[in-house]
Design an enzyme around this catalytic site. Structure first.
Site, PDB file in Angstrom:
ATOM      1  CE  LYS A 227      -4.233  -1.745   2.031  1.00 28.55           C
ATOM      2  NZ  LYS A 227      -5.217  -1.630   3.098  1.00 28.55           N
TER       3      LYS A 227
ATOM      4  CE  LYS B 232      -5.673  -7.687  -2.114  1.00 25.88           C
ATOM      5  NZ  LYS B 232      -5.909  -7.464  -0.732  1.00 25.88           N
TER       6      LYS B 232
ATOM      7  CE  LYS C 113     -12.929  -3.066   0.414  1.00 25.47           C
ATOM      8  NZ  LYS C 113     -12.651  -2.773   1.782  1.00 25.47           N
TER       9      LYS C 113
HETATM   10  P1  TYM Z   1     -10.689  -5.319   3.578  1.00 21.80           P
HETATM   11  O1  TYM Z   1     -11.665  -4.252   3.835  1.00 21.80           O
HETATM   12  O2  TYM Z   1      -9.539  -5.042   2.665  1.00 21.80           O
HETATM   13  O3  TYM Z   1     -11.405  -6.617   3.026  1.00 21.80           O
HETATM   14  C1  TYM Z   1     -12.517  -7.172   3.701  1.00 21.80           C
HETATM   15  C2  TYM Z   1     -12.521  -8.686   3.599  1.00 21.80           C
HETATM   16  O4  TYM Z   1     -12.543  -9.109   2.240  1.00 21.80           O
HETATM   17  C3  TYM Z   1     -11.480 -10.031   1.996  1.00 21.80           C
HETATM   18  N1  TYM Z   1     -11.025  -9.851   0.609  1.00 21.80           N
HETATM   19  C4  TYM Z   1     -10.978 -10.846  -0.288  1.00 21.80           C
HETATM   20  N2  TYM Z   1     -11.309 -12.145  -0.202  1.00 21.80           N
HETATM   21  C5  TYM Z   1     -11.157 -12.904  -1.324  1.00 21.80           C
HETATM   22  N3  TYM Z   1     -10.701 -12.406  -2.503  1.00 21.80           N
HETATM   23  C6  TYM Z   1     -10.363 -11.101  -2.632  1.00 21.80           C
HETATM   24  N4  TYM Z   1      -9.942 -10.624  -3.802  1.00 21.80           N
HETATM   25  C7  TYM Z   1     -10.491 -10.258  -1.492  1.00 21.80           C
HETATM   26  N5  TYM Z   1     -10.265  -8.933  -1.263  1.00 21.80           N
HETATM   27  C8  TYM Z   1     -10.595  -8.716   0.025  1.00 21.80           C
HETATM   28  C9  TYM Z   1     -10.417  -9.667   3.016  1.00 21.80           C
HETATM   29  O5  TYM Z   1      -9.528 -10.741   3.266  1.00 21.80           O
HETATM   30  C10 TYM Z   1     -11.247  -9.325   4.224  1.00 21.80           C
HETATM   31  O6  TYM Z   1     -11.605 -10.486   4.950  1.00 21.80           O
HETATM   32  N6  TYM Z   1      -7.806  -5.359   7.646  1.00 21.80           N
HETATM   33  C11 TYM Z   1      -9.067  -5.773   7.118  1.00 21.80           C
HETATM   34  C12 TYM Z   1     -10.259  -5.265   7.898  1.00 21.80           C
HETATM   35  C13 TYM Z   1     -10.193  -5.497   9.365  1.00 21.80           C
HETATM   36  C14 TYM Z   1     -10.458  -6.712  10.029  1.00 21.80           C
HETATM   37  C15 TYM Z   1     -10.317  -6.410  11.423  1.00 21.80           C
HETATM   38  C16 TYM Z   1     -10.781  -7.989   9.598  1.00 21.80           C
HETATM   39  C17 TYM Z   1      -9.930  -4.566  10.301  1.00 21.80           C
HETATM   40  N7  TYM Z   1     -10.014  -5.110  11.549  1.00 21.80           N
HETATM   41  C18 TYM Z   1     -10.499  -7.400  12.375  1.00 21.80           C
HETATM   42  C19 TYM Z   1     -10.955  -8.964  10.564  1.00 21.80           C
HETATM   43  C20 TYM Z   1     -10.816  -8.671  11.948  1.00 21.80           C
HETATM   44  C21 TYM Z   1      -9.201  -5.274   5.686  1.00 21.80           C
HETATM   45  O7  TYM Z   1      -8.591  -4.339   5.294  1.00 21.80           O
HETATM   46  O8  TYM Z   1     -10.127  -5.890   4.952  1.00 21.80           O
END
Ligand code: TYM
Length: 329
Positions: A112, A195, A198
């Site tokens: 990032k 992957k 967003k």
């Molecule tokens: P974030 O917002 O980037 O993504 C949310 C969830 O979606 C999953 N994900 C994917 N799964 C499969 N294929 C993809 N291409 C793909 N892109 C995203 C991510 O693995 C995630 O589960 N740090 C985390 C948010 C967070 C969090 C937490 C999660 C903050 N605190 C505590 C669990 C527990 C994040 O940025 O997810």
């Protein structure tokens, strides 16, 4: 007593099929068996610059996605991270346990920060995994269902919990990640080596949950495949494997069933049908999202925050106590 589950999504960018298939879809299945907490992690979102007005509307939109996908606010707690002060507070306390050596290994920061360069990246972006550890540990969470890209962050959370317990006294539950083989890594439609994301620069990378049917059809028809004309599932055919995975997870048909359905047929037929499978999933989801009023969303988030506050404030007190902080108990 049910075990606790915690997970969250950032209210940024365009929520896409990868987020749904990698995370939310599993949440729905798990909410009956766990005391589940689903968070809208807005404090994570601001580790990159956000427009305040847009951020607020993304928070509401993401909550609508949670609800419309089938997260039941009677069974599960849905809330916004910044509404509960314990998240930021525990992140600070854990900052004193986390080591620079732990943090410098984090690959998401490296990814990032390449855009702006690490010199210009915020300290918050660097510290992001500690805030995520705080989210999880604050609720004594046993399991954390996420996609594959969060694996390293879960490992750090486990390290911090163990280190804290050893240095002070047994305070935190050491959580486990729940990363499903299927759907854990949905790839970009325009490039199956990366992957689905967003923040992808091309909108042909992802199917957003807000995409209109015609946009979905266009994106699927343009999805890259390879030079082989048949539809088969293999690790060597990343693009086709990805499309088959999406088809299977959304239609509940097995991969074998789908492959045999398209024997002797080409990508034209396959993609046309896949587009309809995606539209048939997304259109009703959008209708359910639109049926929710702002007042519904606000009420659910207020009640969720109250419950989260009650549990987390006790934990903060316990943590401060074992660390020798403060004078009020
Ligand atoms: P974030 O917002 O980037 O993504 C949310 C969830 O979606 C999953 N994900 C994917 N799964 C499969 N294929 C993809 N291409 C793909 N892109 C995203 C991510 O693995 C995630 O589960 N740090 C985390 C948010 C967070 C969090 C937490 C999660 C903050 N605190 C505590 C669990 C527990 C994040 O940025 O997810």
């Amino acid at each position: 007593m049910k075990e606790r589950l915690f997970s969250g999504i950032q209210p940024t960018g365009n929520l896409h099929l990868g987020n749904y298939l990698g995370a939310v879809k599993n949440w729905i299945a798990l909410q009956d068996d766990y005391d589940a907490f689903f968070c809208v992690v807005d404090l994570h979102a601001i580790t990159l610059p956000q427009d305040p007005e847009q951020l607020r509307s993304k928070i509401v939109e993401l909550t609508r996605v949670y609800l419309a996908s089938g997260i039941d606010p009677v069974k599960s707690t849905i809330f916004v991270q910044s509404d509960v002060s314990g998240h930021a507070e525990l992140a600070w306390l854990l900052n004193t346990i986390a080591r620079m050596g732990d943090m410098e290994k984090m690959t998401q920061f490296k990814d990032k920060s390449t855009k702006e360069g690490s010199e210009r990246s915020s300290v918050g972006l660097f510290d992001y995994p500690v805030l995520m550890a705080a989210d999880i540990l604050l609720y004594d969470s046993e399991i954390v269902p996420v996609g594959d890209d969060q694996r390293q962050h879960i490992e750090l959370t486990r390290t911090l919990a163990r280190r804290f317990n050893e240095r002070f006294e047994e305070t935190f539950v050491v959580p486990k990640g729940d990363i499903r083989e299927e759907g854990m890594r949905i790839m970009g439609l325009d490039d199956p080596t990366k992957k689905m994301s967003k923040s992808a620069s091309s909108e042909y990378n992802y199917i957003a949950l807000s995409d209109a049917p015609d946009v979905i059809r266009k994106k699927i028809m343009k999805a890259v495949t390879d030079s082989e004309p048949t539809i088969t599932y293999s690790d060597d055919r990343a693009a086709v494997k990805n499309l088959l995975t999406i088809y299977s997870l959304l239609s509940e048909k097995s991969i074998t069933e789908i492959v045999s359905l398209y024997e002797g047929k080409g990508f034209g037929d396959f993609k046309k049908d896949l587009a309809e499978v995606v539209v048939d999933f997304i259109l009703p989801l959008q209708e359910r999202m639109n049926a929710l009023t702002d007042a519904d969303v606000e009420l659910i988030l207020t009640q969720g925050a109250q419950k989260a506050e009650m549990i987390s404030s006790k934990k903060i007190r316990a943590v401060k106590n074992v660390m020798g902080l403060g004078v009020t108990k």
